[in-house]
Design an enzyme around this catalytic site. Structure first.
Site, PDB file in Angstrom:
ATOM      1  N   GLU A 210       2.748  -6.868   0.914  1.00  8.47           N
ATOM      2  CA  GLU A 210       4.121  -7.171   0.478  1.00  8.47           C
ATOM      3  C   GLU A 210       4.632  -8.532   0.935  1.00  8.47           C
ATOM      4  OE1 GLU A 210       6.897  -4.011   1.183  1.00  8.47           O
ATOM      5  OE2 GLU A 210       5.814  -2.638  -0.121  1.00  8.47           O
ATOM      6  N   GLU A 410       0.405   1.756  -2.210  1.00  8.23           N
ATOM      7  CA  GLU A 410       1.468   2.587  -1.613  1.00  8.23           C
ATOM      8  C   GLU A 410       2.295   3.219  -2.716  1.00  8.23           C
ATOM      9  OE1 GLU A 410       4.157   0.806   1.267  1.00  8.23           O
ATOM     10  OE2 GLU A 410       2.510  -0.268   2.224  1.00  8.23           O
TER      11      GLU A 410
HETATM   12  C1  GBH Z   1       6.812  -0.427   2.102  1.00  7.06           C
HETATM   13  O1  GBH Z   1       7.817  -1.256   1.627  1.00  7.06           O
HETATM   14  C2  GBH Z   1       6.142  -0.965   3.348  1.00  7.06           C
HETATM   15  O2  GBH Z   1       4.912  -1.608   3.031  1.00  7.06           O
HETATM   16  C3  GBH Z   1       5.910   0.089   4.386  1.00  7.06           C
HETATM   17  O3  GBH Z   1       5.541  -0.508   5.600  1.00  7.06           O
HETATM   18  C4  GBH Z   1       7.141   0.947   4.497  1.00  7.06           C
HETATM   19  O4  GBH Z   1       7.080   1.830   5.561  1.00  7.06           O
HETATM   20  C5  GBH Z   1       7.308   1.686   3.194  1.00  7.06           C
HETATM   21  O5  GBH Z   1       7.369   0.815   2.126  1.00  7.06           O
HETATM   22  C6  GBH Z   1       8.535   2.579   3.127  1.00  7.06           C
HETATM   23  O6  GBH Z   1       9.700   1.844   3.127  1.00  7.06           O
HETATM   24  O7  GBH Z   1      16.486  -4.173  -0.391  1.00  7.06           O
HETATM   25  O8  GBH Z   1      17.645  -2.098  -0.737  1.00  7.06           O
HETATM   26  O9  GBH Z   1      15.497  -2.444  -1.761  1.00  7.06           O
HETATM   27  C7  GBH Z   1       8.443  -0.804   0.428  1.00  7.06           C
HETATM   28  C8  GBH Z   1       9.264  -1.868  -0.234  1.00  7.06           C
HETATM   29  C9  GBH Z   1      11.016  -3.392   0.106  1.00  7.06           C
HETATM   30  C10 GBH Z   1      11.407  -1.054   0.325  1.00  7.06           C
HETATM   31  C11 GBH Z   1      12.312  -3.670   0.838  1.00  7.06           C
HETATM   32  C12 GBH Z   1      12.672  -1.298   1.053  1.00  7.06           C
HETATM   33  C13 GBH Z   1      14.479  -2.834   1.351  1.00  7.06           C
HETATM   34  C14 GBH Z   1      15.616  -2.026   0.823  1.00  7.06           C
HETATM   35  N1  GBH Z   1      10.465  -2.133   0.513  1.00  7.06           N
HETATM   36  N2  GBH Z   1      13.243  -2.559   0.619  1.00  7.06           N
HETATM   37  S1  GBH Z   1      16.354  -2.746  -0.600  1.00  7.06           S
END
Ligand code: GBH
Length: 504
Positions: A210, A410
């Site tokens: 990511e 994922e």
């Molecule tokens: C993944 O990110 C990660 O790779 C992993 O480590 C994590 O534990 C998992 O997902 C669960 O979250 O800006 O409101 O959308 C997933 C993608 C991108 C989701 C940033 C959360 C922030 C909230 N992430 N996003 S928002």
């Protein structure tokens, strides 16, 4: 009452009532003739199978599960420093111990085996290998991953390590971190070293997890409006850079990926496969007719301009450079060649549509359709329910870039899990999520989209970054006081699907 509870959380009286009603409405003769009449065509509930050899996996990352943050010569990472800063993580949690996986990896591999997993995606902690980021490797750090790989192989589980899941050595952050081009070089040296040491047993490497999450999240962050208030979302190292500096960080990250691909090819055994694990931003056509599909595809290409698109096309899109204007990254043609080093596969993390799209007569040819206020979501507010993401995201990777091996690196959701009276966890929401999403993934494979495997996020509940231990993403419940692991109903669902190679 515990003894009133039977399987699936039904009370005993409920299940008896249900059995009686079913028998009264559907005499056996009807069920039998219905089944045989349908047997030559697609019967309701016909096996929705995946291609032979499809990998069924679970995913985790080093900082989120390992613990042992300062053991056996490990260097400090930016997440150690960030989580140790008061006020950064919900409830003051840190992953100093987390799931204690560093000491319990054998038990965790056995759990995976019980789940029927045939693959495991984990990440390697760079500061465990190179405590200072570069220079002298730490033999004990390498030894941990070597033992893990052996344990997995012995259990019949294919190891799929990710080289960077956000835990940069603090020593490199002190020299500028991803703002410095030297970090890209250091990453490639570390990647090449790991390929040299592990590629006798490890055949697939993911470079970076990511890009946007740690570039934008760590170097700008975002203010989001939630329920009348504003919360700041960010990731380590928690900087707020100017747009031009942020674009340079993004450029160094994709450059680091490309350099790592070359280093793995140079130092790993012949046949070692490599690709990124990117949270693909993607549009889902609100209405799946050719014009809207085309519009959603074009929107998806543009939405990934700084990351997957430049990696797969060797070029920043005109729109990206035009919009960035004076803040565009500084780069050479040679950089672009390195960034676009040929890949063996593309890994994508897929949780929800970034937006829905409809075709438009006006430039750029599509319209972003925001989520309806009442659009259903999962436990996390950001995770809107959008199962057909698992159809369209891989489909667009194939149609845009001709990729012939795709992994879902994922997919999953948090759930407000509680232990029931019988000691089990009935996460019906996660089971619903899995079935709905995997039905769409199966549809993609049936259409010929070359998806080779699926990794559920996550194997077990773990440290969910700024949310600490509050958000449980696992198929296995973890009591963080005792480290007891309890497979949830979703783990049983996963086992049923993995062993049948079909949606269950
Ligand atoms: C993944 O990110 C990660 O790779 C992993 O480590 C994590 O534990 C998992 O997902 C669960 O979250 O800006 O409101 O959308 C997933 C993608 C991108 C989701 C940033 C959360 C922030 C909230 N992430 N996003 S928002």
């Amino acid at each position: 009452m515990p003894d009133d509870v039977t399987r699936a959380g039904l009370t005993r009286r409920d299940s008896i009532r249900f059995a009686g009603a079913a028998a009264a409405c559907l005499p056996m003769a009807t069920i039998g003739s219905h089944a045989s009449a349908q047997s030559t065509s697609a019967a309701p509930g016909a096996a929705r199978t995946f291609p032979d050899g499809f990998y069924w996996g679970a995913a985790t990352s080093a900082y989120q599960i390992e613990g042992a943050w300062n053991e056996d010569g490990k260097g400090k990472s930016i997440w150690d420093a960030y989580a140790h800063t008061p006020g950064k993580i919900k409830n003051g949690d840190t992953a100093d111990v987390a799931n204690d996986h560093y000491h319990r990896y054998k038990e965790d591999v056995a759990l995976m085996k019980d789940l029927g997993a045939t693959a495991y995606r984990f990440s390697i902690s760079w500061p465990r290998i190179f405590p200072e980021g570069t220079g002298q490797p730490n033999a004990k750090g390498l030894d941990f991953y070597s033992r893990l790989a052996d344990e997995l192989k012995a259990a019949g589980i294919e190891p799929f390590p990710t080289l960077y899941h956000w835990d940069l050595p603090q020593a490199l952050q002190d020299k500028g971190g991803w703002q410095s081009r030297d970090t890209a070089r250091a990453f490639a040296d570390y990647a090449g070293y790991m390929a040299e040491k592990l590629s006798d047993r490890v055949h697939h490497f993911f470079t970076i997890n990511e890009f946007r999450s740690f570039t934008d999240g760590g170097h700008r962050g975002a203010e989001v409006h939630v329920g009348g208030g504003v919360i700041r979302l960010e990731a380590a190292p928690g900087l707020k850079l100017a747009p031009g500096d942020l674009n340079q960080v993004r450029h160094h990250a994709v450059l680091g990926h490309g350099m790592a691909v070359q280093a793995i090819r140079a130092r790993g055994r012949a046949g070692t496969k490599v690709g990124p694990a990117e949270h693909i931003h993607h549009a889902v056509p609100l209405i799946a007719t050719p014009d809207h599909i085309k519009a959603a595809q074009a929107a998806t290409r543009e939405a990934n301009a700084a990351f997957l698109t430049v990696i797969l096309e060797g070029k920043y899109t005109d729109a990206y450079l035009k919009e960035a204007a004076r803040d565009a990254p500084r780069f050479t043609d040679e950089d672009l060649k390195v960034i676009a080093s040929p890949l063996d596969f593309v890994g994508i993390n897929v949780y929800k549509p970034t937006f829905y799209a409809l075709a438009s007569d006006q430039a750029p040819g599509w319209r972003e359709i925001p989520f309806a206020k009442s659009h259903p979501g999962m436990f996390n507010r950001w995770l809107s329910l959008g199962p057909d993401s698992l159809y369209w995201a891989p489909k667009f990777v194939q149609s845009l870039w001709g990729t012939n091996e795709i992994f879902i690196t994922e997919n999953g959701c948090a759930s407000d899990d509680v232990l029931a009276g019988d000691g089990k966890v009935y996460d019906t929401d996660r089971v619903m999520f899995l079935r709905a999403y995997l039905t769409q993934l199966q549809r993609a494979t049936a259409d010929g989209v070359p998806v080779k495997g699926y990794f559920h996020w996550s194997l077990m509940d773990n440290f969910e970054w700024s949310s600490g231990f509050g958000d449980r993403f696992g198929m296995v419940y973890v009591d963080f006081k005792t480290q007891k692991r309890t497979p949830k109903a979703s783990a049983e669902w996963f086992r049923a699907a993995a062993t049948r190679n079909a949606v269950a």
